[in-house]
Design an enzyme around this catalytic site. Structure first.
Site, PDB file in Angstrom:
ATOM      1  N   ASP A 158       0.837  -1.204   0.000  1.00 44.74           N
ATOM      2  CA  ASP A 158       0.000   0.000   0.000  1.00 44.74           C
ATOM      3  C   ASP A 158       0.869   1.250   0.000  1.00 44.74           C
ATOM      4  O   ASP A 158       1.574   1.524   0.971  1.00 44.74           O
ATOM      5  CB  ASP A 158      -0.911   0.009   1.226  1.00 44.74           C
ATOM      6  CG  ASP A 158      -2.027  -1.014   1.133  1.00 44.74           C
ATOM      7  OD1 ASP A 158      -2.762  -0.993   0.133  1.00 44.74           O
ATOM      8  OD2 ASP A 158      -2.163  -1.839   2.054  1.00 44.74           O
TER       9      ASP A 158
ATOM     10  N   ASP B  42     -10.299  -5.647  -1.053  1.00 41.89           N
ATOM     11  CA  ASP B  42      -9.305  -5.131  -0.120  1.00 41.89           C
ATOM     12  C   ASP B  42     -10.008  -4.366   0.988  1.00 41.89           C
ATOM     13  O   ASP B  42     -10.651  -3.351   0.739  1.00 41.89           O
ATOM     14  CB  ASP B  42      -8.340  -4.220  -0.880  1.00 41.89           C
ATOM     15  CG  ASP B  42      -7.272  -3.592   0.005  1.00 41.89           C
ATOM     16  OD1 ASP B  42      -7.205  -3.915   1.207  1.00 41.89           O
ATOM     17  OD2 ASP B  42      -6.494  -2.768  -0.516  1.00 41.89           O
TER      18      ASP B  42
END
Length: 238
Positions: A36, A185
């Site tokens: 991320d 996600d």
């Protein structure tokens, strides 16, 4: 045909021991590492950049890397770019070790041009949509994508609650594009993975549920079996 892919989010790892943490989940059965990248603009948080990915790539080589003579655990680097102007970062992340560059539809004016730019660097291209974005925006783009990501939390922070009302987006994508990798996600664990799998997701991002588990192998195996079961029922399992 598609297969179950488990991609633990390194955002939930112990960054003081990042290499060892990644080896742990890969050895427990993880297929990808979900990285991320947040810039403090597109989302309010700031995480990591190219130097960390470069360093991690040395610790975790690509699958099939002939230079991996030490037989280190290998993984596909799935870089989720929660950044403004994602175009400016494609070259840097391709060079530092990304295998896939996932941009947000909301962050670019010309998503198809961006997909072509990403692929020109020899890596895979994926597009993510926030919870408030209609899945319809992906319909024309999907044939050009290697993966679509449906966010099941608001992007920016880990450990949020799974948004079950995002599952119709996954169902729609799976019905229209049966052989596309579809990722979810946010908030994925043993309690929520059956819902995501039933909707048609095959790529599962899981952070705290894997990295903080007493037995990561047990969690990853459960997730893979749930996804495999649903793909098999659709005759889509690779």
């Amino acid at each position: 045909m598609v297969k179950p892919i488990i991609a633990p989010s390194i955002l939930a790892s112990d960054f003081a021991n990042l290499g060892c943490e990644c080896h742990k989940v890969i050895n427990a059965g993880a297929d990808w590492l979900h990285i991320d990248v947040m810039d403090g603009h597109f989302v309010p948080n700031i995480t990591l950049g190219q130097p960390i990915v470069t360093s991690l790539r040395r610790s975790v080589p690509r699958p099939g890397d002939a230079s991996n003579t030490e037989k280190k655990p290998t993984a596909f680097f799935d870089c989720h770019m929660m950044v403004e102007n994602p175009e400016k970062w494609v070259d840097d992340f391709a060079k530092c070790g990304a295998d896939q560059f996932t941009f947000h539809y909301e962050a670019t004016q010309d998503p198809l041009h961006l997909v072509k730019l990403i692929k020109s660097k020899g890596i895979k291209a994926a597009c993510a949509i926030k919870p408030g974005t209609s899945v319809d925006v992906l319909f024309e783009l999907a044939p050009h994508l290697d993966m679509a990501l449906v966010m099941t939390v608001e992007p920016g922070f880990g450990g949020q609650k799974f948004m079950e009302d995002m599952m119709p987006k996954v169902e729609t994508l799976r019905a229209k594009f049966p052989h596309l990798n579809i990722q979810v996600d946010g908030g994925l664990g043993k309690e929520t993975i059956p819902k995501a799998a039933k909707a048609g997701a095959n790529v599962i991002v899981a952070g705290t549920s894997v990295f903080t588990a007493a037995d990561p192998h047990d969690v990853i195996s459960f997730m893979k079996e749930e996804v495999s079961k649903e793909l098999r029922s659709r005759d889509l399992l690779d």
